[in-house]
Design a protein around this motif. Sequence first.
Motif, PDB file in Angstrom:
ATOM      1  N   ASN A   1       0.915  -1.323   0.031  1.00 50.22           N
ATOM      2  CA  ASN A   1      -0.103   0.059  -0.018  1.00 50.22           C
ATOM      3  C   ASN A   1       0.811   1.307   0.100  1.00 50.22           C
ATOM      4  N   ALA A   2       0.388   2.481  -0.376  1.00 54.15           N
ATOM      5  CA  ALA A   2       1.033   3.415  -0.533  1.00 54.15           C
ATOM      6  C   ALA A   2       1.524   4.130   0.919  1.00 54.15           C
ATOM      7  N   ASP A   3       1.141   4.150   1.930  1.00 57.84           N
ATOM      8  CA  ASP A   3       1.382   4.380   3.147  1.00 57.84           C
ATOM      9  C   ASP A   3       2.837   3.726   3.291  1.00 57.84           C
ATOM     10  N   TRP A   4       2.699   2.288   3.537  1.00 57.57           N
ATOM     11  CA  TRP A   4       3.995   1.512   3.587  1.00 57.57           C
ATOM     12  C   TRP A   4       5.053   1.923   2.785  1.00 57.57           C
ATOM     13  N   LEU A   5       4.806   1.834   1.428  1.00 56.35           N
ATOM     14  CA  LEU A   5       5.904   2.538   0.515  1.00 56.35           C
ATOM     15  C   LEU A   5       6.494   3.777   0.963  1.00 56.35           C
ATOM     16  N   LYS A   6       5.761   4.325   1.227  1.00 59.06           N
ATOM     17  CA  LYS A   6       6.212   6.128   1.541  1.00 59.06           C
ATOM     18  C   LYS A   6       7.261   6.036   2.960  1.00 59.06           C
ATOM     19  N   LYS A   7       6.591   4.939   3.925  1.00 57.94           N
ATOM     20  CA  LYS A   7       7.276   4.987   5.151  1.00 57.94           C
ATOM     21  C   LYS A   7       8.811   4.170   4.635  1.00 57.94           C
ATOM     22  N   PHE A   8       8.606   3.229   3.823  1.00 59.66           N
ATOM     23  CA  PHE A   8       9.842   2.252   3.595  1.00 59.66           C
ATOM     24  C   PHE A   8      10.769   3.027   2.895  1.00 59.66           C
ATOM     25  N   ALA A   9      10.280   4.224   1.757  1.00 56.86           N
ATOM     26  CA  ALA A   9      11.338   4.959   1.109  1.00 56.86           C
ATOM     27  C   ALA A   9      11.806   5.991   2.029  1.00 56.86           C
ATOM     28  N   ASP A  10      11.038   6.498   2.986  1.00 54.12           N
ATOM     29  CA  ASP A  10      11.659   7.559   3.976  1.00 54.12           C
ATOM     30  C   ASP A  10      12.614   6.675   4.805  1.00 54.12           C
ATOM     31  N   VAL A  11      12.543   5.575   5.247  1.00 53.36           N
ATOM     32  CA  VAL A  11      13.456   4.843   6.060  1.00 53.36           C
ATOM     33  C   VAL A  11      14.991   4.520   5.473  1.00 53.36           C
ATOM     34  N   ILE A  12      14.621   4.144   3.816  1.00 56.18           N
ATOM     35  CA  ILE A  12      15.898   3.996   3.206  1.00 56.18           C
ATOM     36  C   ILE A  12      16.512   5.210   2.897  1.00 56.18           C
ATOM     37  N   SER A  13      15.708   6.235   2.722  1.00 56.00           N
ATOM     38  CA  SER A  13      16.530   7.699   2.612  1.00 56.00           C
ATOM     39  C   SER A  13      17.378   8.088   3.687  1.00 56.00           C
TER      40      SER A  13
ATOM     41  N   PHE B   1      19.826   6.061   4.997  1.00 57.38           N
ATOM     42  CA  PHE B   1      20.688   5.204   5.065  1.00 57.38           C
ATOM     43  C   PHE B   1      21.553   5.592   3.820  1.00 57.38           C
ATOM     44  N   PRO B   2      22.783   6.179   4.043  1.00 53.51           N
ATOM     45  CA  PRO B   2      23.652   6.551   3.022  1.00 53.51           C
ATOM     46  C   PRO B   2      24.381   5.223   2.530  1.00 53.51           C
ATOM     47  N   GLU B   3      24.469   4.201   3.036  1.00 56.72           N
ATOM     48  CA  GLU B   3      24.891   2.964   2.388  1.00 56.72           C
ATOM     49  C   GLU B   3      24.114   2.609   1.186  1.00 56.72           C
ATOM     50  N   VAL B   4      22.954   2.856   1.044  1.00 55.02           N
ATOM     51  CA  VAL B   4      21.825   2.371   0.034  1.00 55.02           C
ATOM     52  C   VAL B   4      22.332   3.551  -1.111  1.00 55.02           C
ATOM     53  N   VAL B   5      22.791   2.919  -2.068  1.00 56.63           N
ATOM     54  CA  VAL B   5      23.147   3.742  -3.427  1.00 56.63           C
ATOM     55  C   VAL B   5      22.391   3.651  -4.357  1.00 56.63           C
ATOM     56  N   GLU B   6      21.358   2.503  -4.585  1.00 60.00           N
ATOM     57  CA  GLU B   6      20.276   2.372  -5.502  1.00 60.00           C
ATOM     58  C   GLU B   6      18.969   1.556  -4.999  1.00 60.00           C
ATOM     59  N   PHE B   7      18.018   2.008  -5.164  1.00 59.80           N
ATOM     60  CA  PHE B   7      16.758   1.356  -4.636  1.00 59.80           C
ATOM     61  C   PHE B   7      15.976   1.353  -5.547  1.00 59.80           C
ATOM     62  N   TYR B   8      15.298   0.168  -5.873  1.00 59.92           N
ATOM     63  CA  TYR B   8      14.137  -0.113  -6.999  1.00 59.92           C
ATOM     64  C   TYR B   8      12.915  -0.875  -6.409  1.00 59.92           C
ATOM     65  N   ARG B   9      11.796  -0.332  -6.893  1.00 56.51           N
ATOM     66  CA  ARG B   9      10.575  -1.107  -6.871  1.00 56.51           C
ATOM     67  C   ARG B   9      10.599  -2.289  -7.953  1.00 56.51           C
ATOM     68  N   MET B  10      10.411  -3.481  -7.800  1.00 52.41           N
ATOM     69  CA  MET B  10      10.615  -4.348  -8.722  1.00 52.41           C
ATOM     70  C   MET B  10       9.240  -4.995  -9.042  1.00 52.41           C
ATOM     71  N   ALA B  11       9.203  -5.882 -10.376  1.00 53.26           N
ATOM     72  CA  ALA B  11       8.031  -6.506 -10.651  1.00 53.26           C
ATOM     73  C   ALA B  11       8.582  -8.041 -10.396  1.00 53.26           C
ATOM     74  N   GLY B  12       7.735  -8.672 -10.152  1.00 60.54           N
ATOM     75  CA  GLY B  12       8.210 -10.295  -9.882  1.00 60.54           C
ATOM     76  C   GLY B  12       8.231 -10.694  -8.404  1.00 60.54           C
ATOM     77  N   GLN B  13       8.956 -11.849  -8.261  1.00 57.08           N
ATOM     78  CA  GLN B  13       8.899 -12.228  -6.885  1.00 57.08           C
ATOM     79  C   GLN B  13       9.303 -11.341  -5.667  1.00 57.08           C
ATOM     80  N   VAL B  14      10.293 -10.454  -6.268  1.00 57.91           N
ATOM     81  CA  VAL B  14      10.969  -9.651  -5.191  1.00 57.91           C
ATOM     82  C   VAL B  14      10.207  -8.104  -5.411  1.00 57.91           C
ATOM     83  N   ASP B  15      10.068  -7.708  -4.207  1.00 56.25           N
ATOM     84  CA  ASP B  15       9.275  -6.360  -4.237  1.00 56.25           C
ATOM     85  C   ASP B  15      10.239  -5.113  -4.425  1.00 56.25           C
TER      86      ASP B  15
END
Length: 163
Positions: free
Chosen positions: A76-88, A90-104
């Motif tokens: 859902n949009a709320d969880w995705l926003k929270k997740f994106a905020d959390v990921i932002s 972390f400077p260690e995360v240099v790439e972040f993708y929402r995927m199609a398929g078995q991995v989200d």
Amino acid sequence: MIDRIDRRILAILQEDCTVPVAEIGRRVGLSTTPCWRRIQKLEEEGVIQRRVAVLDPKKVNCKVTAFIAITTSQHNADWLKKFADVISEFPEVVEFYRMAGQVDYLLRVVVPDIEAYDAFYKKLIAKIDISDVSTTFAMEQIKCTNELPLNYVGAEKPREPVS
């Protein structure tokens, strides 16, 4: 519309954004002012998003690259926003993708060593609920580039690579 000259300018800038405008103009057959105007237009249109320095990961102590495949039961949009905020956070995360398929979601993380990865992982799972996390570590980087292929710009069919 991006033309052949713009593609050549973009190819030069992708390879080395410190090349002086006069030199870029010489390489593409333009004087300095028209070349600078084209670069400014490409920036204003958002084709050129920013210019950066590419660092050697080993020389800045980011020797370990981890690819993290994340699956969640939350879609859902709320969880995705929270997740994106959390990921932002972390400077260690240099790439972040929402995927199609078995991995989200797929993350590329750079850290000095496995201990630093473990600390990153513990902080991540403390901040957000994730169903499944699977990490793979790169043994060797064979190709890494930020240069996008320009032979598709403005074409229905792929063109020959820009030289």
